[in-house]
Design an enzyme around this catalytic site. Sequence first.
Site, short mmCIF file in Angstrom:
data_model
loop_
_atom_site.label_atom_id
_atom_site.label_comp_id
_atom_site.label_asym_id
_atom_site.label_seq_id
_atom_site.Cartn_x
_atom_site.Cartn_y
_atom_site.Cartn_z
CG ASN A 145 69.63 15.30 -11.80
OD1 ASN A 145 70.75 14.48 -11.84
ND2 ASN A 145 68.93 15.05 -12.90
CD GLU A 198 72.64 12.37 -17.47
OE1 GLU A 198 72.12 11.98 -18.54
OE2 GLU A 198 71.70 12.44 -16.38
CG ASP A 209 68.69 8.03 -20.29
OD1 ASP A 209 67.78 7.60 -19.55
OD2 ASP A 209 68.64 9.08 -20.67
NE ARG A 229 69.32 6.68 -10.79
CZ ARG A 229 69.23 7.31 -11.99
NH1 ARG A 229 70.43 8.27 -12.24
NH2 ARG A 229 68.69 6.91 -13.16
CD GLU A 261 63.86 10.78 -19.91
OE1 GLU A 261 64.98 11.53 -20.36
OE2 GLU A 261 64.03 10.01 -18.99
CD GLU A 286 65.71 15.61 -14.34
OE1 GLU A 286 66.68 15.26 -15.22
OE2 GLU A 286 66.16 16.32 -13.34
NE ARG A 287 64.29 14.09 -18.80
CZ ARG A 287 64.96 14.82 -19.79
NH1 ARG A 287 64.13 15.70 -20.58
NH2 ARG A 287 66.16 15.10 -19.99
CD1 TRP A 300 73.84 13.63 -23.60
CD2 TRP A 300 74.31 15.78 -23.07
NE1 TRP A 300 74.12 13.72 -22.04
CE2 TRP A 300 74.30 15.08 -21.84
CE3 TRP A 300 74.40 17.14 -22.83
CZ2 TRP A 300 74.39 15.47 -20.30
CZ3 TRP A 300 74.48 17.69 -21.43
CH2 TRP A 300 74.79 17.07 -20.60
CE LYS A 328 68.70 5.84 -16.20
NZ LYS A 328 68.65 7.06 -17.25
NE ARG A 374 74.40 7.72 -22.20
CZ ARG A 374 73.25 8.68 -22.24
NH1 ARG A 374 73.65 9.69 -23.02
NH2 ARG A 374 72.39 8.62 -21.50
#
Length: 708
Positions: A220, A301, A375, A334, A403, A177-178, A552, A370, A346
């Site tokens: 994930n 998510e 993000d 996280r 990303e 992923e990414r 999103w 983060k 957000r």
Amino acid sequence: MHCKKLIGFLSFLLIVISSYAKPPLPDDGYRLWLKYDRISDASKREAYARSAQFIVLNSSSPILKAAAEELQMGLQGLLGKNVPIIASAGNRTGGVVLTSGSNAGVQSMNAEGYQVTNRASNIVVASKTDAGVLYGTFALLRHIQTLQPLNALSLTSNPKVRYRMLNHWDNTNGTIERGYAGESLWKWYELPERLDPRYRDYARANASLGINGTVVNNVNASARFLTAEYLQKVAALANVFRPYGIRVYLSVYFPAPKVIGGLKTADPLDSDVRKWWADKTKEIYRLIPDFGGYLVKANSEGEPGPQDYGRNHADGANMLAEALKPYDGIVLWRAFVYKADPKADRFKAALDEFGDLDGKFDPKVIVQVKNGPIDFQPREPFSPLFGKMPKTPLAMEFQITQEYLGFATHLVYEAPIFKECLETDTYAGGKGSSVARVVDGSLHGYAITAMAGVANTGSDRNWTGHPMAQANWYAFGRLAWDHTLSSEAIAREWVNMTLTTDPQAVKRITDLMLRSREIYVNYNTPMGLSRPWAGVHFAPEPWQDKSPRPDWTAVYYHRADSTGLGFDRTQTGSNALAQYSPEVQKKWNNPETCPLPYLLWFHHVPWTKKLATGRTLWDELCTHFYTGADSVGWMQQQWVQVKGAVDPETYANVAGRLATQHKEAIWWRDAWVLYLQQYARQPIPAPFKKPDRTLDDVKQLVHIYLMR
């Protein structure tokens, strides 16, 4: 006479043989910054050789053995001669001695710190621990690779953060992923029976930077990683990494007790659930005695978590910490959480959920945050969580993989992103309370500290897709060890070790790298714009307004309308600024004084408002978009100038990617300018030329891209 003829014949034969000899292989990037090519300057090479005639190792430690073998390989490559490993120097001088433990003479150092000094006419690499000697060995090799003198040698360094790790977002099916550099490094279908030699080289590269942990799977997470089948595979990786001081960690799927354990619930306060995690943890430590612990993404998510059972994040994290109590492992929980609320911001979500939990986490828990509140954007303000949880250790999470930075196509050196965040003052304990001081524990006295980087490695031969993206892996590791290092020093070091030691070329490439991030921001998200991407986070789509959830979409963030542009986060808007200290609020709260790089993060600004530059908002935006795209042309020109100093294959690879980047930078410029012009209703200011294509043309390009 016969002797002369024989010599002549042999000379002729040598010329013939050499004419058929294969040319040197091109540099495919596999060796990263550990190239160890022979030093071309004969005088320097001989000077190094006099100080490194042998290596002394009197230990059977696997880590010290790895250090000695690395040093031997490095010196033989750099010096072009064999350097033996011996058990004792005796009366000999001119060698390198590796020593660890209480007799190493480094009482003032911390456990992983090292000293590399001249003692009794030998170079001594010393540390309290074997791992520290390993890091000191790589520091010595780096010193030689960058052609630094060995006389009066004094390399002393302590890591500022205890847990320095990569987070791999790799899946059981080999995808990442990414990930933009091929498939996963981990060949799960071959493990544990076959160990790819690449695993050892991965470990070597990380150890050279002082990285001491790796999370091998996606946040994930699949519950399959906790099955006996996959734990055997992970244990095989751990066995390869162990001699390089690297511990493995696992991302865990919170409902695993239900999915693979057969329980009816995953409630963290349920006694059967707690027992299941305790038993599973015991099983893991039987296979991996130095297992590092768990990383968790929960209630974010769509990922399940403790809130599904009416519990909070501390309840979930503390349950796992309890399972780890008998062992030397930690929980990294996280803080990347946000709910699908069309009326919410957000930006505020993480502190809203975690702020009231300060002091309620087990001592084994670190909350991983983060760097910014949204993000991994090309530029973000620092997360408000930093400085707001003095009783809870906070780990920094940076993204190394690009990303939102053009994947493996665009050249963006990320050290300035990392440094910008780390050096920002939170004012949590008064002036000088930088984010770095929060993360390294010096501000709040955290007992455990961590810094994580989302890895950019893949199965591509050169590891990272874009050859220059190797520098981001390198920069993360160096800053995780010592966040006071400058972006310039790290770039120069990497260029010398990886691309060339030609002084003019090093200067030119270093300058290009240092400017690359700002160039990208200018054509991509200037002045505080954010998240204008299509679904794959690559193609420009600032008009995107349809998604399963509002945050999103692109329009959620830039809020362009007929009056202006930007997200009002002051008291008249979402009031997200209130999450910062008064000193930070003062810096960003007034649109008249807010620094331009953050203006649209916090203010909805009229199109015609005149800014400190003397230009209106519209004209200033156009200036950024156009000069950013044009500056990629400058990057191309700079790269052409180093052609003769860089390996031809690497040169051609980067040159091709820069050509694509220039084309795509113009694509971004046109998308933004043509889209925003609908609202601003202003002409494109001189001297900039109107795009040759229409907004519909650009939208069609994006549509075609998304069909891939």
